[in-house]
Design an enzyme around this catalytic site. Structure first.
Site, PDB file in Angstrom:
ATOM      1  N   LYS A  44       0.841  -1.203   0.000  1.00 26.85           N
ATOM      2  CA  LYS A  44       0.000   0.000   0.000  1.00 26.85           C
ATOM      3  C   LYS A  44       0.878   1.257   0.000  1.00 26.85           C
ATOM      4  O   LYS A  44       0.407   2.349   0.244  1.00 26.85           O
ATOM      5  CB  LYS A  44      -0.906   0.031   1.239  1.00 26.85           C
ATOM      6  N   LYS A  46       2.811   2.130   2.250  1.00 30.77           N
ATOM      7  CA  LYS A  46       2.731   2.717   3.586  1.00 30.77           C
ATOM      8  C   LYS A  46       3.835   2.118   4.443  1.00 30.77           C
ATOM      9  O   LYS A  46       4.057   0.914   4.421  1.00 30.77           O
ATOM     10  CB  LYS A  46       1.373   2.385   4.243  1.00 30.77           C
TER      11      LYS A  46
HETATM   12  N1  C2G Z   1     -10.570   6.816   8.293  1.00 33.90           N
HETATM   13  C1  C2G Z   1     -11.598   7.722   8.517  1.00 33.90           C
HETATM   14  N2  C2G Z   1     -11.315   9.028   8.690  1.00 33.90           N
HETATM   15  C2  C2G Z   1     -10.038   9.477   8.646  1.00 33.90           C
HETATM   16  C3  C2G Z   1      -8.982   8.568   8.439  1.00 33.90           C
HETATM   17  C4  C2G Z   1      -9.268   7.221   8.256  1.00 33.90           C
HETATM   18  O1  C2G Z   1     -12.784   7.329   8.563  1.00 33.90           O
HETATM   19  N3  C2G Z   1      -9.801  10.816   8.811  1.00 33.90           N
HETATM   20  C5  C2G Z   1     -10.909   5.417   8.085  1.00 33.90           C
HETATM   21  C6  C2G Z   1     -10.500   4.902   6.713  1.00 33.90           C
HETATM   22  O2  C2G Z   1     -11.489   5.257   5.742  1.00 33.90           O
HETATM   23  C7  C2G Z   1     -10.431   3.382   6.942  1.00 33.90           C
HETATM   24  C8  C2G Z   1      -9.966   3.295   8.404  1.00 33.90           C
HETATM   25  O3  C2G Z   1     -10.206   4.588   8.998  1.00 33.90           O
HETATM   26  O4  C2G Z   1     -11.733   2.808   6.815  1.00 33.90           O
HETATM   27  C9  C2G Z   1      -8.498   2.946   8.528  1.00 33.90           C
HETATM   28  O5  C2G Z   1      -7.757   3.896   7.804  1.00 33.90           O
HETATM   29  P1  C2G Z   1      -6.274   3.474   7.310  1.00 33.90           P
HETATM   30  O6  C2G Z   1      -5.524   2.915   8.441  1.00 33.90           O
HETATM   31  O7  C2G Z   1      -5.738   4.597   6.496  1.00 33.90           O
HETATM   32  O8  C2G Z   1      -6.650   2.257   6.344  1.00 33.90           O
HETATM   33  P2  C2G Z   1      -6.310   2.075   4.790  1.00 33.90           P
HETATM   34  O9  C2G Z   1      -4.874   2.282   4.536  1.00 33.90           O
HETATM   35  O10 C2G Z   1      -7.313   2.844   4.043  1.00 33.90           O
HETATM   36  O11 C2G Z   1      -6.508   0.481   4.648  1.00 33.90           O
HETATM   37  O12 C2G Z   1      -8.033  -3.498   2.646  1.00 33.90           O
HETATM   38  C10 C2G Z   1      -8.354  -2.194   3.047  1.00 33.90           C
HETATM   39  C11 C2G Z   1      -7.144  -1.428   3.478  1.00 33.90           C
HETATM   40  O13 C2G Z   1      -6.354  -2.170   4.390  1.00 33.90           O
HETATM   41  C12 C2G Z   1      -7.599  -0.107   4.097  1.00 33.90           C
END
Ligand code: C2G
Length: 132
Positions: A44, A46
């Site tokens: 990702k 990340k």
């Molecule tokens: N999130 C949110 N508001 C934010 C930041 C994040 O609602 N300001 C939500 C994201 O939409 C996600 C969750 O928190 O549903 C986790 O965010 P991340 O850790 O950034 O996850 P991500 O990298 O999007 O991984 O298979 C799916 C992926 O693993 C999702």
């Protein structure tokens, strides 16, 4: 018992994550979080600050979270939904539409993201402070 499933990296845990987890739990009785492993994060683009083990420890201490499982691949979701008998799959709406294929197996809900916060914003803001 209505089981909810969501996935993410959840690094540098912040109120946007908590808002998501709280609302996901409110949709059912039991919330499972598929936590991205350090290896999966590379895919990702990340680099999490906290290791998988430490992010797992933090997530497991949140009262909305009932179980944490590893997210190793993009295509484990169908298996996870079936094996964990999941009723509702939840993600933030930055993923709107991306997981509609799961509608064959469970309800799919995209929740509005929390505006104004993200792990990358935290990192950038801290960098600005450090660099003056
Ligand atoms: N999130 C949110 N508001 C934010 C930041 C994040 O609602 N300001 C939500 C994201 O939409 C996600 C969750 O928190 O549903 C986790 O965010 P991340 O850790 O950034 O996850 P991500 O990298 O999007 O991984 O298979 C799916 C992926 O693993 C999702």
């Amino acid at each position: 018992m209505k089981k909810v499933l969501t996935y993410g990296t959840f690094d540098l845990l912040h109120f946007g994550h908590i808002n998501l987890l709280r609302r996901a739990k409110e949709l059912g009785d039991y919330l499972i979080v598929g936590l991205s492993t350090d290896e999966f994060n590379k895919g990702k683009n990340k680099q999490a600050y906290h290791s998988y083990e430490n992010r797992k420890l933090i997530l497991e201490s949140i009262r909305f979270v009932d179980e944490v499982i590893p997210e190793n691949t993009w295509d484990q979701k169908v298996k996870d939904v079936i094996e964990h008998d999941v009723d509702i799959f939840v993600m933030g709406d930055d993923w709107e539409g991306k997981f509609d294929f799961l509608k064959e197996y469970c309800e799919v809900v995209y929740l509005p993201r929390t505006i104004g916060i993200s792990t990358s914003k935290i990192k950038n803001d801290l960098n600005m402070v450090k660099n003056g």
